[in-house]
Design a protein around this motif. Structure first.
Motif, short mmCIF file in Angstrom:
data_model
loop_
_atom_site.label_atom_id
_atom_site.label_comp_id
_atom_site.label_asym_id
_atom_site.label_seq_id
_atom_site.Cartn_x
_atom_site.Cartn_y
_atom_site.Cartn_z
N THR A 88 0.79 -1.24 0.09
CA THR A 88 -0.07 0.16 0.06
C THR A 88 0.81 1.27 0.17
N SER B 22 2.66 3.96 1.59
CA SER B 22 3.20 4.55 2.80
C SER B 22 4.70 4.37 2.74
N GLU C 279 -6.26 -4.08 2.35
CA GLU C 279 -5.34 -3.13 2.16
C GLU C 279 -4.77 -2.30 3.30
N ARG D 273 -2.40 -4.57 6.04
CA ARG D 273 -1.19 -5.06 5.12
C ARG D 273 -0.11 -4.41 5.74
#
Length: 248
Positions: free
Chosen positions: A100, A102, A129, A132
């Motif tokens: 995702t 990040s 998501e 994760r």
């Protein structure tokens, strides 16, 4: 009612820790072995723990300690370490579709090992998501901490453990191969995987038997990856040829 169920469900990082617990069966014995080997090679307990925390690569750590104890030049130690770990280059592209957005992911990649990758490659697609990053944080950091703790135990009390339970010295070398076997066997699910994994295993065995131990892992992995891609492309070419023949 649904809000209560969501609030009472385990947090993603706790799920990651729980699902990474089976990895300890392979991590801790090998980490203990490394701590003991590092002490026997002349390293201090603090240095052994620091190597496990910063390098965090089982085979490379054993190689580093052995070559350093033998007086090998630093450049050769670095080259051989990179050569053994070149397999990690193929890990990121396989996990990328499930990562995702990040800024935490690059930092967590230090904790990516063969076993964590195998676990994450299976679990990340199954998770929402939003969960994760938390799941991977818990699983990866828990595995990393267990490796460091095992190294400290081996460095500080490894000789005493071996003296008290001599059988441990014969069992521990098989812990990591057994863990890899558990991770690999479920992948024998299709002709494509069977050919790729079979070629990888046979290549690694052949290279090891012929004396190319340090090259066995990267070259065998490359052979398996090429075989995997070749089997993937062949049906597409065949179907395209069939469609062309029908049009004619």
């Amino acid at each position: 009612m649904s809000q209560q169920a969501i609030s009472s469900s385990p947090r993603p990082w706790l799920i990651g820790i729980r699902e990474a617990i089976p990895l300890l069966g392979g991590y801790v014995p090998v980490a203990i072995s490394f701590g003991l080997v590092a002490i026997q090679a002349g390293f201090s307990a603090q240095e052994a723990v620091l190597i496990s925390a910063l390098v965090y690569a089982g085979a490379s750590q054993f190689l580093f300690v052995g070559m350093a104890a033998a007086g090998s030049p630093l450049w050769l130690v670095v080259v051989m370490t990179l050569l053994i770990n070149v397999r990690h280059v193929v890990y990121a592209p396989n996990l990328a579709p499930w990562l995702t957005a990040s800024r935490g992911w690059p930092w967590l990649m230090h904790a990516l090992t063969d076993q964590v990758f195998a676990l994450a490659h299976t679990r990340l697609p199954q998770l929402p998501e939003a969960q994760r990053l938390g799941w991977f944080t818990g699983a990866a950091l828990f595995a990393w901490a267990s490796w460091i703790a095992g190294t400290a135990l081996g460095a500080l009390a490894g000789e005493e453990l071996m003296a008290r339970w001599p059988l441990l010295g014969e069992i521990m070398p098989f812990a990591l191969p057994a863990l890899f076997l558990v991770l690999v066997v479920p992948r024998f699910t299709s002709r494509r995987w069977n050919l790729a994994l079979g070629l990888t295993i046979l290549s690694a065995l052949a290279l090891t038997v012929t004396g190319f131990t340090n090259l066995a892992i990267p070259l065998a992995a490359a052979c398996g990856a090429l075989c995997f891609q070749a089997v993937k492309c062949r049906p597409a070419k065949h179907s395209a040829h069939t469609q062309g023949a029908r049009h004619e």
